[in-house]
Motif scaffolding. Structure first.
Motif, PDB file in Angstrom:
ATOM      1  N   ILE A 193       0.858  -1.259   0.284  1.00  0.00           N
ATOM      2  CA  ILE A 193       0.084   0.005   0.114  1.00  0.00           C
ATOM      3  C   ILE A 193       0.908   1.316  -0.030  1.00  0.00           C
ATOM      4  O   ILE A 193       0.616   2.113  -0.531  1.00  0.00           O
ATOM      5  N   GLY A 194       1.904   1.354   0.672  1.00  0.00           N
ATOM      6  CA  GLY A 194       2.722   2.309   0.841  1.00  0.00           C
ATOM      7  C   GLY A 194       3.513   2.675  -0.688  1.00  0.00           C
ATOM      8  O   GLY A 194       3.939   3.753  -0.872  1.00  0.00           O
ATOM      9  N   LEU A 195       3.907   1.530  -0.956  1.00  0.00           N
ATOM     10  CA  LEU A 195       4.607   1.574  -2.373  1.00  0.00           C
ATOM     11  C   LEU A 195       3.689   2.177  -3.396  1.00  0.00           C
ATOM     12  O   LEU A 195       4.146   2.890  -4.190  1.00  0.00           O
ATOM     13  N   ARG A 196       2.355   1.634  -3.453  1.00  0.00           N
ATOM     14  CA  ARG A 196       1.339   2.048  -4.429  1.00  0.00           C
ATOM     15  C   ARG A 196       1.293   3.677  -4.215  1.00  0.00           C
ATOM     16  O   ARG A 196       1.198   4.591  -5.271  1.00  0.00           O
ATOM     17  N   ARG A 197       1.114   4.138  -2.993  1.00  0.00           N
ATOM     18  CA  ARG A 197       1.125   5.644  -2.525  1.00  0.00           C
ATOM     19  C   ARG A 197       2.335   6.341  -2.944  1.00  0.00           C
ATOM     20  O   ARG A 197       2.134   7.637  -3.420  1.00  0.00           O
ATOM     21  N   ARG A 198       3.410   5.761  -3.073  1.00  0.00           N
ATOM     22  CA  ARG A 198       4.823   6.477  -3.528  1.00  0.00           C
ATOM     23  C   ARG A 198       4.980   6.347  -4.981  1.00  0.00           C
ATOM     24  O   ARG A 198       6.040   6.585  -5.496  1.00  0.00           O
ATOM     25  N   GLY A 199       3.974   5.916  -5.799  1.00  0.00           N
ATOM     26  CA  GLY A 199       4.010   5.790  -7.221  1.00  0.00           C
ATOM     27  C   GLY A 199       4.735   4.288  -7.866  1.00  0.00           C
ATOM     28  O   GLY A 199       4.962   4.502  -9.005  1.00  0.00           O
ATOM     29  N   PHE A 200       5.123   3.508  -7.068  1.00  0.00           N
ATOM     30  CA  PHE A 200       5.390   2.251  -7.499  1.00  0.00           C
ATOM     31  C   PHE A 200       4.395   1.399  -8.458  1.00  0.00           C
ATOM     32  O   PHE A 200       3.393   1.478  -7.888  1.00  0.00           O
ATOM     33  N   SER A 201       4.868   1.047  -9.611  1.00  0.00           N
ATOM     34  CA  SER A 201       3.959   0.453 -10.411  1.00  0.00           C
ATOM     35  C   SER A 201       3.742  -0.929  -9.996  1.00  0.00           C
ATOM     36  O   SER A 201       4.341  -1.522  -9.217  1.00  0.00           O
TER      37      SER A 201
END
Length: 260
Positions: A193-201
């Motif tokens: 979830i944190g990675l998605r929020r940071r723009g990770f694909s």
């Protein structure tokens, strides 16, 4: 700034548009950048270097001497990056001869009653939740989140984008992009979830999941897992960040989750 009920040492370097509320104390050898707000009853001691547009809430004590019996009064610093918020009653100690400084990055949120000990390094955009205790020499990566009341042993390294559950006892290094929970502290997945929020694909998140599946879910030891990861996974910045973190870990990394 012109607040007659605050004490500002005449040698302190305070930008013109800093706001200092009543009963704050600003000691010698302090620098405070423009746009920063210093709440009432804040104490900023020698060696503090506070950036621009920070907010420091009442009762915080910044750059007190280390709680380290080896400390002999050497000159050292506490560096606070721009746009960082430090909430009520936080204590941040300055460095020792080891690093010479304690550093909080830019855009961090240090919540109420947390303690950050001497020689810690906290990366940009990190969140330290209420009541967290960081022992000396701890390194916290950028965008990491440490849950409330967690206690982090000295010399621990928490990787970028890692998330540690509240109340955790952190005795081993926490690799980047992971979630850590349970007791003893264990791998419980990646911080998707944190990675998605940071723009990770989605593809990048799957790559990170595949790496940690080899490391934590295939019954390999760390040396075997690293060999397989480097042989089978494409070289990317994330892969190399993970493998380098594990190889450089001095305390060893947290274990995999083995169930209740």
């Amino acid at each position: 700034m012109n607040q007659p009920l605050a004490y500002v040492h005449p040698q302190a370097k305070v930008a013109r548009n800093v706001v200092i509320e009543p009963f704050a104390t600003i000691n010698n050898d302090v620098e405070i950048g423009s746009g920063t707000w210093i709440g009432s009853n804040v104490t900023i001691m020698e060696g503090a270097r506070i950036g621009k547009n920070c907010r420091i809430f009442p009762g915080a004590v910044i750059s007190a001497i280390p709680q380290d019996l080896k400390f002999e009064g050497e000159d050292s610093l506490t560096i606070i990056g721009d746009n960082t918020t430090i909430r009520e009653c936080v204590t941040i100690n300055r460095g020792t001869n080891d690093r010479g400084k304690t550093v909080i990055g830019e855009n961090c949120l240090i919540m109420a009653a947390s303690h950050i000990a001497h020689d810690c390094i906290v990366g940009d955009n990190a969140i330290i939740v209420n009541g967290v205790l960081l022992g000396g020499h701890v390194v916290v990566g950028k965008y990491a989140i440490i849950g409330g009341l967690a206690a982090v042993h000295q010399f621990i390294h928490v990787g970028d984008h890692a998330m540690i559950s509240g109340g955790s006892l952190v005795r081993k290094d926490v690799p980047p992009f992971t979630k850590a929970g349970k007791e003893p502290l264990s791998y419980v997945g990646i911080n998707s979830i944190g990675l998605r929020r940071r723009g990770f694909s989605s593809e990048k998140i799957k790559e990170i999941q595949d790496i940690y599946r080899i490391l934590y879910q295939k019954n390999y030891n760390n040396t075997q897992a690293l060999e397989i990861i480097e042989a089978e996974m494409e070289a990317t910045p994330e892969r190399d960040e993970i493998t380098l973190f594990i190889r450089n870990s001095k305390r060893g990394i947290m274990k995999g989750y083995l169930g209740s």
